[in-house]
Design a protein around this motif. Structure first.
Motif, PDB file in Angstrom:
ATOM      1  N   THR C 112       0.851  -1.205   0.000  1.00 27.75           N
ATOM      2  CA  THR C 112       0.000   0.000   0.000  1.00 27.75           C
ATOM      3  C   THR C 112       0.880   1.246   0.000  1.00 27.75           C
ATOM      4  O   THR C 112       2.110   1.150   0.014  1.00 27.75           O
ATOM      5  N   THR C 113       0.243   2.419   0.038  1.00 27.50           N
ATOM      6  CA  THR C 113       1.030   3.664   0.001  1.00 27.50           C
ATOM      7  C   THR C 113       1.692   3.983   1.337  1.00 27.50           C
ATOM      8  O   THR C 113       2.647   4.745   1.393  1.00 27.50           O
ATOM      9  N   SER C 115       0.663   5.907   3.485  1.00 27.79           N
ATOM     10  CA  SER C 115       0.479   7.342   3.744  1.00 27.79           C
ATOM     11  C   SER C 115      -0.230   7.583   5.074  1.00 27.79           C
ATOM     12  O   SER C 115      -0.836   6.669   5.643  1.00 27.79           O
ATOM     13  N   LEU C 116      -0.177   8.848   5.505  1.00 30.13           N
ATOM     14  CA  LEU C 116      -0.765   9.236   6.782  1.00 30.13           C
ATOM     15  C   LEU C 116      -0.835  10.759   6.812  1.00 30.13           C
ATOM     16  O   LEU C 116      -0.413  11.431   5.880  1.00 30.13           O
ATOM     17  N   LYS C 117      -1.417  11.310   7.864  1.00 33.53           N
ATOM     18  CA  LYS C 117      -1.395  12.760   8.104  1.00 33.53           C
ATOM     19  C   LYS C 117      -0.253  13.069   9.082  1.00 33.53           C
ATOM     20  O   LYS C 117       0.115  12.210   9.883  1.00 33.53           O
ATOM     21  N   TRP C 118       0.232  14.286   9.045  1.00 37.06           N
ATOM     22  CA  TRP C 118       1.272  14.649  10.003  1.00 37.06           C
ATOM     23  C   TRP C 118       1.172  16.126  10.369  1.00 37.06           C
ATOM     24  O   TRP C 118       0.521  16.909   9.678  1.00 37.06           O
ATOM     25  N   GLU C 154      -4.470   9.127  11.533  1.00 39.29           N
ATOM     26  CA  GLU C 154      -5.215   8.265  10.612  1.00 39.29           C
ATOM     27  C   GLU C 154      -5.887   9.116   9.541  1.00 39.29           C
ATOM     28  O   GLU C 154      -6.151  10.279   9.780  1.00 39.29           O
ATOM     29  N   ARG C 155      -6.170   8.485   8.511  1.00 40.79           N
ATOM     30  CA  ARG C 155      -6.032   7.134   8.020  1.00 40.79           C
ATOM     31  C   ARG C 155      -4.560   6.823   7.753  1.00 40.79           C
ATOM     32  O   ARG C 155      -3.890   7.518   6.979  1.00 40.79           O
ATOM     33  N   ASP C 157      -2.491   4.325   5.827  1.00 35.42           N
ATOM     34  CA  ASP C 157      -2.850   3.430   4.706  1.00 35.42           C
ATOM     35  C   ASP C 157      -1.952   2.199   4.668  1.00 35.42           C
ATOM     36  O   ASP C 157      -1.067   2.054   3.832  1.00 35.42           O
TER      37      ASP C 157
END
Lengths: 237, 237, 237, 237
Positions: C112-113, C115-118, C154-155, C157
């Motif tokens: 998967t990527t 990815s996330l928020k930061w 979250e999310r 990924d």
């Protein structure tokens, strides 16, 4: 040293010559001997002991409990089941063996009927390792073969295991999830299928190995003890 | 109406009389016909089409993609694999069939080798339903039997499925996790074992039923599209 | 004695005074020191070493690899990623730390990527233990608190972890699955969130404890090596 | 049309003016109204009805049961709990709401204490969607925010959910696995955290959406009914 209490219903051995021939000192003795060979400190307990041998004192000295029962599940007193249940949730490991799938304690931990199909025909079984990196598979080959076994077949009515370690093939056309890992509370539970009373299964080296691996895996760790109560007030945070 | 693109390598059928006899119009046509019977809107695409038939336009109109490949996995262009991978992560369903276990797209989604054992001996297979409440098992009996199948055996080198729906038994002594559900990104992936090119498996009613169930299960929903970036500053919260 | 190779990109420390002040000898040295205190045999390797310090010889002597990278993920050579990937599938443990979520090796293993928020705002983080019986939680309290941390939200990924050990709370309103266990092939992978380069997180006792626990958990066992090939003919079974 | 029976303890509303003001016709009425808006056929039942309103006849006409209870869990008769348990294992869906975590039926299905931390301080909660492709997240944004909620905090003593859909953040420093999917027997169980009796949570559009999604997800399918008995003899296979 990990302390294992080996519990056995111990009725078949006393009432059936066929079983007594295979397990003259009881299934518990065979299981305990195998664990001793692997360096565990073992103790045995049976249904007909006072409090089924599972007093608070015995459980205080138990890291992992193994459970074999078959024809007398209903004779296990509910308050002892409650006691064992609390111990598991508090971190004691539990290995449920073969026909123990229908024990009160296993059904209580699973929340389901734990039903399955069965056939007594002395057929061949192969337990395939599907998760080779799991510690319960240490020291094994790709599969463990039983020349003669009672068949257990799907649907096995349990919650999907957190980890499926073994997947059994039977000569007659069935499959079975034979090595199932669960966490309940702070305790670890492993269901292991082999072990009918009329086959000398607990004397086999691979089976001893699996039980030793599982006892090690299920032994309690040193994680936090959760608090379950009213949390600190919001304003103090 | 759920739109399914049925992808097929479509080489065996052109080069082998034995396969052409079983699937004269290609495996993709048989699969698409089965899905049409169940009310899906289908489209087919094959390796030798421009861009393997998987243009951006085709994928724009695809809810679920099914993948059958075997001898030419390496001929699938990497940029098409990237394109399909992105679509899956964005929500497109993917059904990976039989020898598709070794496709680039499946290996990329799983992160493992996806290896297994195999044997071509026309032996009997039974797919036991181990999770009867799963929608992919709708309309089935307790097991689906294939009179003749290629054997696939464990260890199947994939991550443990999020849900194991089918567990296969083979005449020769092996078992296999035959119906495996995964989530990757916002997409749902189902691996389904049956389907060798020399057996008329995709014409069977139960197999059509499983593929229809799986396509319905894998179709994208209406959940949130996650944002992946610098979050709002702390002070504004 | 479990042998851990601690890999670090080692660029921030050389180009930023702020980071150099926190980790004057590099993040790898801090991590290795913590593991040494817990009895591990450690070795370090960095991006700018020949073959990134990850030669076949080094990997031959590695039970568990830890991975910290951030700004130069793209500079890691693909053939070294392939090499590490193969080692993981063959049983080497892998601990992926903080911004290593975007490393080539982690994305390749997850499919998967990742990815996330930061948000970089030095906010408070609490890592709650949600699975207290897991060995990675040994020796911890109910939560581990970081007074200042970069936020990851979250999310996230990734595929749902096989076991979720930690669940993070952040001051600014986000949550994050901070301790995620995976199995890939015969290898065990643990993603652990804390560890930004501008906070002295790897010097904290609880963090050292978690890394030691995780290294022990991820170390290879002695399970079977699966064979992936044409199985024995049917007639000989 | 999916038939949902909405069960409510219905005591707070009768004994507390504060609660009666929020839910003048009972929490069950608010929940049932929300489900009706989404096209479900609903029926309500409460603790003080004969057989708690859960007669065999009512359950015959129930696809999915929702459960809200708090102060009178002990007053639910054991034989009714058994009856509901059997229905769930036979395929009836069950949505357990908020303080229903301590209900007899939920504890029986989980096998654990289902304990947690709590705090009544009207603090902010955010339910982050961690599995955006799950049908229970259909139609939602990345998170659902409650301006005022009772806090529930980890450790939540349940088996790890098969799918974790929501992960809650609370203003005061806690996190909670707020949307947990389980399979038990042929039944599907969803635990959903929000819903304290003094906050008008069941009137919120996003909450109605989640309950409708969950009811659809938990409704029984058409999978096989497993047989649990002595299998066919070996020789006939």
């Amino acid at each position: 040293m990990t302390r294992v209490t080996v519990w056995n219903e111990y009725r078949h051995e006393k009432h059936s010559d066929e079983v007594a021939e295979v397990y003259p000192d009881g299934i518990h003795t065979a299981i305990a001997d195998g664990l001793e060979e692997h360096g565990f400190d073992t103790h045995t307990a049976t249904l007909d002991d006072p409090e089924h041998g599972l007093t608070e004192g015995v459980l205080d000295d138990t890291d992992v409990l193994t459970w074999w029962g078959h024809r007398a599940h209903d004779e296990v007193a509910d308050h002892i089941v409650e006691r064992v249940h609390e111990r598991v949730l508090d971190g004691m490991g539990l290995l449920v063996l073969h026909s123990g799938h229908y024990s009160k304690i296993f059904k209580k931990l699973m929340g389901t009927t734990c039903s399955l199909k069965w056939r007594e025909a002395g057929e061949k079984e192969r337990l395939w390792v599907v998760e080779p990196s799991h510690p319960i598979a240490d020291g094994l080959d790709e599969y463990v073969e039983m020349p003669e076994a009672e068949m257990y077949g799907e649907r096995f009515d349990v919650p999907a295991p957190e980890t499926l370690v073994f997947n059994s093939w039977f000569e007659g056309g069935e499959v079975f999830r034979s090595g199932c890992c669960y966490t309940r509370g702070s305790g670890r539970v492993f269901y292991f299928r082999p072990g009918h009373e009329t086959y000398p299964i607990y004397y086999r080296d691979e089976i001893k190995q699996v039980l030793a691996n599982a006892a090690e895996w299920a032994a309690p760790g040193d994680g936090p003890t959760p608090s379950f109560d009213n949390a600190e007030p919001l304003e103090e945070l």
